[in-house]
Design an enzyme around this catalytic site. Structure first.
Site, PDB file in Angstrom:
ATOM      1  N   TYR A 112      10.252  -6.207 -14.901  1.00  0.00           N
ATOM      2  CA  TYR A 112       8.829  -6.548 -14.953  1.00  0.00           C
ATOM      3  C   TYR A 112       8.587  -7.714 -15.905  1.00  0.00           C
ATOM      4  CZ  TYR A 112       7.984  -2.098 -12.529  1.00  0.00           C
ATOM      5  OH  TYR A 112       7.987  -1.071 -11.619  1.00  0.00           O
ATOM      6  N   GLU A 170      -5.617  -4.631   3.035  1.00  0.00           N
ATOM      7  CA  GLU A 170      -5.659  -4.967   4.453  1.00  0.00           C
ATOM      8  C   GLU A 170      -7.019  -4.594   5.052  1.00  0.00           C
ATOM      9  OE1 GLU A 170      -3.104  -6.475   5.741  1.00  0.00           O
ATOM     10  OE2 GLU A 170      -1.634  -6.135   4.139  1.00  0.00           O
ATOM     11  N   SER A 213       2.704   2.376  -5.710  1.00  0.00           N
ATOM     12  CA  SER A 213       1.709   1.851  -4.773  1.00  0.00           C
ATOM     13  C   SER A 213       0.933   2.989  -4.098  1.00  0.00           C
ATOM     14  CB  SER A 213       2.374   0.964  -3.713  1.00  0.00           C
ATOM     15  OG  SER A 213       1.410   0.226  -2.988  1.00  0.00           O
ATOM     16  N   PRO A 214       0.352   3.902  -4.898  1.00  0.00           N
ATOM     17  CA  PRO A 214      -0.296   5.080  -4.312  1.00  0.00           C
ATOM     18  C   PRO A 214      -1.574   4.790  -3.525  1.00  0.00           C
ATOM     19  CG  PRO A 214      -0.708   4.979  -6.666  1.00  0.00           C
ATOM     20  CD  PRO A 214       0.291   3.918  -6.362  1.00  0.00           C
ATOM     21  N   LEU A 215      -2.165   3.627  -3.713  1.00  0.00           N
ATOM     22  CA  LEU A 215      -3.349   3.279  -2.925  1.00  0.00           C
ATOM     23  C   LEU A 215      -2.959   2.572  -1.625  1.00  0.00           C
ATOM     24  CD1 LEU A 215      -5.779   2.053  -5.749  1.00  0.00           C
ATOM     25  CD2 LEU A 215      -5.385   4.378  -4.890  1.00  0.00           C
ATOM     26  N   GLY A 216      -1.674   2.271  -1.497  1.00  0.00           N
ATOM     27  CA  GLY A 216      -1.167   1.671  -0.272  1.00  0.00           C
ATOM     28  C   GLY A 216      -1.843   0.349   0.070  1.00  0.00           C
ATOM     29  N   PHE A 227      -6.829  -1.270   0.080  1.00  0.00           N
ATOM     30  CA  PHE A 227      -7.692  -2.327  -0.458  1.00  0.00           C
ATOM     31  C   PHE A 227      -7.144  -3.731  -0.190  1.00  0.00           C
ATOM     32  CE2 PHE A 227      -8.682   1.382  -3.155  1.00  0.00           C
ATOM     33  CZ  PHE A 227     -10.046   1.456  -2.934  1.00  0.00           C
TER      34      PHE A 227
END
Length: 290
Positions: free
Chosen positions: A50, A211, A203-206, A209
């Site tokens: 990171y 696409e 990446s739990p929100l995928g 927000f």
């Protein structure tokens, strides 16, 4: 296999704290650490790569001045990915020989200003990795107290089983969300449940927000009535959907926004009813369950 360390239900991901994102100052990092802890997010997720190998160093410098007791937080980091950015590599690749793994863990310890890591993960599987080399390194780090637990990230169930033959694999961090639910079907979470491994979701929100495709539109429509029903926003419902899974998945959230951290923490109190959970799954998949 028992999890010996208590990790927070929702994990604070530090990937964007440094040069790959918000470029937070020392003071801002300290403030965000304290805010996360106050919200119940006591676990911080890192990787050596990171910030092109700089974010651990920035976080560690801030932590050293934070006044936070080490026993009050948990630190996770990862190794194995070799980038051309930040290191003298000709090509991006993976490296998992014994000496390198030990060196990498010790580098992370120095940068994070800590004597031990609560969980040390192999970041991505390499076609050339040998379980014996990884096991020897992990065992050395465990025996010396430099790591408390050993795990993997993005490994398949067969790769986990290969490693688990020679060293206990105590966690697997994979991509998982309402818009990316492969781990529910490819055996990853079955394996975590059966072998009591800690399941984590990056990446739990995928893509919700990011696409504006048909899948996201279907999910938004299905969510409409649930927003009022649970007095929640879209992010909270996405997290609550993950949290209901019996693998006891720990979402790793990437936000540095204080309000969103508070809202994410509150998602742990939302218990989606069974049919509401399936309503969202059906919307994501675009067809009824078989």
């Amino acid at each position: 296999m028992e999890q010996t360390t208590k990790f927070s239900r929702i994990i604070s991901g530090a990937m964007t704290w440094g040069s790959w994102g918000k470029k937070l100052s020392d003071k801002e990092m300290i403030d965000l650490m304290h805010h996360s802890i106050d919200c119940g997010l006591t676990t911080f997720d890192h990787a050596d790569i990171y910030g092109s190998y700089s974010t651990e160093l920035d976080f560690g410098a801030a932590y050293a001045n934070s006044g936070i007791n080490r026993e009050d937080i948990q630190l996770i980091t990862k190794c194995g990915i070799q980038l051309t950015r930040g290191r003298d590599n000709k090509v991006n690749h993976y490296r998992y020989d014994k000496d390198y793994i030990i060196w990498s863990a010790e580098e992370s310890l120095k940068k994070l200003k800590t004597d031990y890591l609560d969980l040390f993960l192999m970041h991505r599987p390499s076609p050339l990795m040998h379980p014996g080399d990884i096991a020897e390194a992990a065992q050395h780090l465990l025996d010396s107290g430099k790591i408390k637990q050993f795990g993997v990230s993005n490994f398949t169930t067969s790769q986990v089983a290969m490693l688990d033959n020679v060293i206990p694999v105590e966690g697997n961090q994979v991509e998982f969300s309402l818009t990316h639910h492969d781990p529910m079907y490819d055996g990853t979470f079955d394996d975590c449940i059966a072998n009591k491994r800690m399941a984590m979701a990056w990446s739990p929100l995928g893509s919700f927000f990011r696409e504006t495709d048909e899948k996201v539109e279907r999910i938004k429509e299905a969510m409409g009535p649930l927003l009022d029903k649970y007095d929640a926003n879209e992010s909270q419902l996405l997290l609550a959907w993950i949290l209901k899974h019996p693998a006891h998945v720990h979402p790793v959230i990437g936000t540095t926004n204080k309000k969103r951290i508070e809202q994410s923490a509150a998602a742990a109190k939302i218990d989606l009813e069974l049919q509401d959970w399936f309503t969202l799954l059906v919307a994501a998949q675009g067809h009824d369950v078989p």
